[in-house]
Design an enzyme around this catalytic site. Structure first.
Site, PDB file in Angstrom:
ATOM      1  N   ASP A  51      56.570  20.670   5.331  1.00  0.00           N
ATOM      2  CA  ASP A  51      56.625  21.221   6.687  1.00  0.00           C
ATOM      3  C   ASP A  51      55.204  21.347   7.245  1.00  0.00           C
ATOM      4  O   ASP A  51      54.304  21.837   6.542  1.00  0.00           O
ATOM      5  CB  ASP A  51      57.295  22.595   6.615  1.00  0.00           C
ATOM      6  CG  ASP A  51      57.698  23.103   7.981  1.00  0.00           C
ATOM      7  OD1 ASP A  51      58.898  23.334   8.177  1.00  0.00           O
ATOM      8  OD2 ASP A  51      56.807  23.270   8.850  1.00  0.00           O
ATOM      9  N   TYR A 141      63.449  24.524  25.063  1.00  0.00           N
ATOM     10  CA  TYR A 141      62.945  23.268  24.508  1.00  0.00           C
ATOM     11  C   TYR A 141      61.818  22.715  25.385  1.00  0.00           C
ATOM     12  O   TYR A 141      60.717  22.414  24.917  1.00  0.00           O
ATOM     13  CB  TYR A 141      64.088  22.253  24.383  1.00  0.00           C
ATOM     14  CG  TYR A 141      63.596  20.857  24.156  1.00  0.00           C
ATOM     15  CD1 TYR A 141      62.851  20.545  23.028  1.00  0.00           C
ATOM     16  CD2 TYR A 141      63.853  19.840  25.074  1.00  0.00           C
ATOM     17  CE1 TYR A 141      62.374  19.264  22.816  1.00  0.00           C
ATOM     18  CE2 TYR A 141      63.385  18.560  24.867  1.00  0.00           C
ATOM     19  CZ  TYR A 141      62.644  18.274  23.746  1.00  0.00           C
ATOM     20  OH  TYR A 141      62.160  17.005  23.546  1.00  0.00           O
TER      21      TYR A 141
HETATM   22  N1  UFG Z   1      76.747  15.039  27.872  1.00  0.00           N
HETATM   23  C1  UFG Z   1      78.134  15.093  28.087  1.00  0.00           C
HETATM   24  N2  UFG Z   1      78.941  15.159  26.987  1.00  0.00           N
HETATM   25  C2  UFG Z   1      78.468  15.176  25.711  1.00  0.00           C
HETATM   26  C3  UFG Z   1      77.057  15.110  25.512  1.00  0.00           C
HETATM   27  C4  UFG Z   1      76.242  15.041  26.624  1.00  0.00           C
HETATM   28  O1  UFG Z   1      78.606  15.093  29.208  1.00  0.00           O
HETATM   29  O2  UFG Z   1      79.271  15.268  24.764  1.00  0.00           O
HETATM   30  C5  UFG Z   1      75.870  14.947  29.039  1.00  0.00           C
HETATM   31  C6  UFG Z   1      74.898  16.089  29.142  1.00  0.00           C
HETATM   32  O3  UFG Z   1      75.447  17.195  29.801  1.00  0.00           O
HETATM   33  C7  UFG Z   1      73.748  15.441  29.900  1.00  0.00           C
HETATM   34  C8  UFG Z   1      73.796  13.981  29.460  1.00  0.00           C
HETATM   35  O4  UFG Z   1      75.091  13.798  28.899  1.00  0.00           O
HETATM   36  O5  UFG Z   1      74.000  15.481  31.262  1.00  0.00           O
HETATM   37  C9  UFG Z   1      72.765  13.647  28.425  1.00  0.00           C
HETATM   38  O6  UFG Z   1      72.832  14.632  27.395  1.00  0.00           O
HETATM   39  P1  UFG Z   1      72.049  14.503  26.015  1.00  0.00           P
HETATM   40  O7  UFG Z   1      72.416  15.704  25.202  1.00  0.00           O
HETATM   41  O8  UFG Z   1      72.285  13.160  25.437  1.00  0.00           O
HETATM   42  O9  UFG Z   1      70.531  14.531  26.462  1.00  0.00           O
HETATM   43  P2  UFG Z   1      69.731  15.616  27.337  1.00  0.00           P
HETATM   44  O10 UFG Z   1      69.585  15.034  28.717  1.00  0.00           O
HETATM   45  O11 UFG Z   1      70.287  16.972  27.234  1.00  0.00           O
HETATM   46  O12 UFG Z   1      68.358  15.662  26.589  1.00  0.00           O
HETATM   47  C10 UFG Z   1      67.701  14.495  26.159  1.00  0.00           C
HETATM   48  C11 UFG Z   1      66.917  14.829  24.904  1.00  0.00           C
HETATM   49  C12 UFG Z   1      65.845  15.822  25.232  1.00  0.00           C
HETATM   50  C13 UFG Z   1      65.014  15.319  26.402  1.00  0.00           C
HETATM   51  C14 UFG Z   1      65.875  14.970  27.595  1.00  0.00           C
HETATM   52  C15 UFG Z   1      65.018  14.391  28.677  1.00  0.00           C
HETATM   53  O13 UFG Z   1      67.774  15.355  23.895  1.00  0.00           O
HETATM   54  O14 UFG Z   1      65.041  15.988  24.087  1.00  0.00           O
HETATM   55  O15 UFG Z   1      66.854  14.039  27.176  1.00  0.00           O
HETATM   56  O16 UFG Z   1      65.750  13.901  29.746  1.00  0.00           O
HETATM   57  F1  UFG Z   1      64.156  16.267  26.792  1.00  0.00           F
END
Ligand code: UFG
Length: 330
Positions: A51, A141
């Site tokens: 770590d 985050y």
């Molecule tokens: N989503 C759904 N259903 C799911 C999973 C996700 O509708 O089962 C939606 C989320 O609400 C979001 C989109 O899909 O609108 C993308 O979600 P992700 O969890 O794949 O990604 P995030 O946009 O939350 O976050 C990712 C990375 C982060 C980064 C971010 C930058 O995990 O580390 O993109 O845009 F900061």
């Protein structure tokens, strides 16, 4: 001299390591395997399990290895988890960065490339988002990563540690031969979840909200292929090695896709039905995040190869089909 990849067993880190090995660059990996996978890193690569917050461990690595550049991927990155466990993020991400920089300072290592994020912008002032736009995170985050950006700036001023901060948008895809890919336990990211539905491992996708201020009401994100991202890191290493000054770059495709559009693209890429239903909003999600990526293209000479989201999904689908249970280590 070696490049130290911290978090090299994770999703993005492992693609970076494979790319560096392909280019015959000397690489050493550190990972605590809290979310990474030993199987994601080639057995021939020097691997230290530990770590970065463990000072004795990290000192040992820097003592043993002739490191001239650090590439730092060792951070937690799940937006919803950070809403529930903010201190976990400030500890691993922010405090981890401090520990790493202390060791770099003590061993006179003067270059670091690190993963920042679109989540540092919060709700964007305008779209596409430029690097100079306001940073006001709406989740821990993003805040933990913004703090990392601020800390490194002062470390540069005081100790001359030069940095490139790369603000990723939504990373997706896998190594095209299907040898490595994305495997989180539990999985929260959109593309792998869609593909688990396509594979029949989940019944259906839940679309988190369809009442956002976007054309079809679902969140819009900018998807970038993991190998294009890895290549940007290599360009950033060479940029600093050439004596250029510290800087910050967005990494995205500059094109937005809604959740519904991603599902449709995945249906086309896989030929599977992929049932989906609308569910409640997920806390911490901004409506839309799209990168202005001209700066990386111009200054780093970044030339992403994947400009079609269907092609990105196809590489992830290849990995998913070949490894339906991921690395099978959790
Ligand atoms: N989503 C759904 N259903 C799911 C999973 C996700 O509708 O089962 C939606 C989320 O609400 C979001 C989109 O899909 O609108 C993308 O979600 P992700 O969890 O794949 O990604 P995030 O946009 O939350 O976050 C990712 C990375 C982060 C980064 C971010 C930058 O995990 O580390 O993109 O845009 F900061």
């Amino acid at each position: 001299m070696s490049i130290l990849v911290v978090g090299g067993a994770g999703y993005i880190g492992s693609h970076m390591v494979k790319r560096l090995v392909e280019q015959n660059r000397d690489v050493v990996v550190v990972d605590n395997l809290s979310t990474g996978h030993r199987g994601a890193v080639d057995k021939g690569v020097k691997f230290y399990e530990g770590d970065i917050r463990d000072h004795a461990f990290l000192k040992e690595v820097f003592d043993q290895e002739a490191i001239d550049t650090v590439v730092h991927f060792a951070a937690f990155s799940i937006v919803p988890e950070s809403m529930e466990k903010p201190l976990k993020y400030f500890d691993n991400n922010t405090a981890g960065m401090v520990a790493l920089l202390e060791e770099m300072r003590d061993h006179d290592v003067k270059r670091i490339i690190f993963s920042s994020t679109a989540a540092t912008y919060g709700v964007p002032e305008k779209s596409p988002i430029e690097e100079t736009d306001r940073q006001a995170p709406i989740n821990p985050y993003g805040e933990s990563k913004l703090m990392m950006e601020k800390i490194i700036k002062w470390a540069d001023q005081a100790y001359g540690i030069k940095f490139v901060a790369l603000r990723y948008f939504n990373v997706a895809g896998a190594y095209p031969d299907g040898s490595i890919g994305e495997d989180h336990g539990p999985e929260t990211h959109l593309t792998p979840i869609i593909l688990q539905v396509a594979l029949g491992k989940r019944d259906q996708l839940q679309i988190f909200g369809d009442d956002y201020h976007t054309p079809d009401g679902t969140n819009v994100r900018d998807y970038v292929h993991v190998l294009d991202l890895a290549d940007a890191h290599i360009l950033a290493i060479d940029y600093l090695k050439a004596g250029n000054d510290s800087d910050v770059f967005n990494l995205g495709s500059s094109t937005g896709f809604s959740v519904k559009e991603m599902v449709e693209a995945a249906r086309e890429a896989t030929g599977e039905a992929i049932p989906a239903k609308i569910a409640a909003r997920r806390p911490g999600d901004p409506d839309s995040l799209i990168a202005a990526s001209q700066k990386a293209r111009k200054i780093l000479k970044w030339n992403p190869q994947y400009d079609d989201v269907k092609e990105i999904i196809k590489t992830a689908w290849n990995w998913t089909q070949k490894h339906p249970n991921g690395y099978e280590d959790h």
